[in-house]
Design a protein around this motif. Structure first.
Motif, short mmCIF file in Angstrom:
data_model
loop_
_atom_site.label_atom_id
_atom_site.label_comp_id
_atom_site.label_asym_id
_atom_site.label_seq_id
_atom_site.Cartn_x
_atom_site.Cartn_y
_atom_site.Cartn_z
N GLU A 3 0.82 -1.21 0.00
CA GLU A 3 0.00 0.00 0.00
C GLU A 3 0.86 1.27 0.00
N LYS A 4 0.50 2.22 -0.89
CA LYS A 4 1.23 3.49 -0.97
C LYS A 4 0.28 4.63 -1.32
N THR A 5 0.70 5.84 -0.96
CA THR A 5 -0.04 7.03 -1.38
C THR A 5 0.40 7.40 -2.79
N GLY A 6 -0.35 8.25 -3.45
CA GLY A 6 0.04 8.72 -4.77
C GLY A 6 1.35 9.48 -4.72
N TYR A 7 1.56 10.25 -3.65
CA TYR A 7 2.80 11.00 -3.50
C TYR A 7 4.00 10.06 -3.38
N GLU A 8 3.87 9.02 -2.56
CA GLU A 8 4.96 8.04 -2.42
C GLU A 8 5.24 7.36 -3.76
N LEU A 9 4.17 7.00 -4.45
CA LEU A 9 4.29 6.33 -5.73
C LEU A 9 5.03 7.20 -6.74
N LYS A 10 4.68 8.47 -6.79
CA LYS A 10 5.32 9.39 -7.72
C LYS A 10 6.83 9.45 -7.47
N GLY A 11 7.22 9.52 -6.21
CA GLY A 11 8.65 9.56 -5.88
C GLY A 11 9.37 8.28 -6.26
N LEU A 12 8.72 7.14 -6.04
CA LEU A 12 9.33 5.86 -6.40
C LEU A 12 9.44 5.70 -7.91
N LEU A 13 8.45 6.18 -8.64
CA LEU A 13 8.52 6.14 -10.11
C LEU A 13 9.67 7.01 -10.61
N ARG A 14 9.83 8.16 -10.00
CA ARG A 14 10.93 9.05 -10.37
C ARG A 14 12.27 8.37 -10.10
N SER A 15 12.38 7.65 -8.97
CA SER A 15 13.63 6.97 -8.65
C SER A 15 13.90 5.81 -9.61
N ARG A 16 12.87 5.30 -10.25
CA ARG A 16 13.04 4.25 -11.26
C ARG A 16 13.37 4.84 -12.63
N GLY A 17 13.36 6.14 -12.74
CA GLY A 17 13.73 6.78 -14.00
C GLY A 17 12.56 7.24 -14.84
N PHE A 18 11.35 7.11 -14.37
CA PHE A 18 10.19 7.58 -15.11
C PHE A 18 10.03 9.08 -14.86
N LYS A 19 10.02 9.84 -15.95
CA LYS A 19 9.96 11.30 -15.83
C LYS A 19 8.63 11.87 -16.31
N LYS A 20 7.71 11.02 -16.63
CA LYS A 20 6.43 11.45 -17.21
C LYS A 20 5.68 12.42 -16.28
N PHE A 21 5.81 12.25 -14.98
CA PHE A 21 5.02 13.04 -14.05
C PHE A 21 5.73 14.29 -13.55
#
Length: 135
Positions: free
Chosen positions: A55-73
């Motif tokens: 379970e994660k918040t949208g904010y946490e998810l956005k940060g984790l996606l950024r750390s994976r290299g996704f820059k879309k957001f």
């Protein structure tokens, strides 16, 4: 400070990465995948589902996606919630509110089945590599 960082690096080389080795082929594939600018919706969906195994918040998810290299957001941070809403409508994830008014997201059974199918069909291995490195 520089000296402390050098000592830390040497210490890590002796312990943390001592047993970690990659073939030249694997090394090239990892570099290729890391530098790959592909951010298709399918890859992004799989990355989100992998991250929502817990379970994660949208904010946490956005940060984790950024750390994976996704820059879309990065340009439009609110668009992550649009994507989460779409995944909810497809019944791949579910959300709930806690007592403080924070919304949490988590993968559900249909999403797990979809994730397993996508990971098996992935010919590039990028999704699997990113998933392993994140956890």
């Amino acid at each position: 400070m520089e000296e402390r960082l050098n000592k830390l690096r040497k210490s890590m080389e002796k312990s943390t990465f001592k047993e970690l080795s990659f073939s030249e082929k694997m090394r090239k594939e990892i570099h290729k995948q890391i530098n790959m600018p592909d951010e298709s919706d399918d890859l992004l969906t799989v990355a989100i589902l992998q991250l929502l195994l817990h379970e994660k918040t949208g904010y946490e998810l956005k940060g984790l996606l950024r750390s994976r290299g996704f820059k879309k957001f990065e340009a439009n941070e609110g668009s992550v919630y649009t994507m989460l809403h779409t995944l909810e409508q497809k019944r791949l994830i579910a959300s709930c509110w806690n007592s403080e008014g924070t919304k949490f997201y988590q993968i559900i059974d249909k999403g797990r089945k979809y994730l397993r199918k996508q990971e098996k069909e992935s010919s590039s291995g990028r999704i699997v590599i990113k998933g392993v490195l994140e956890e």
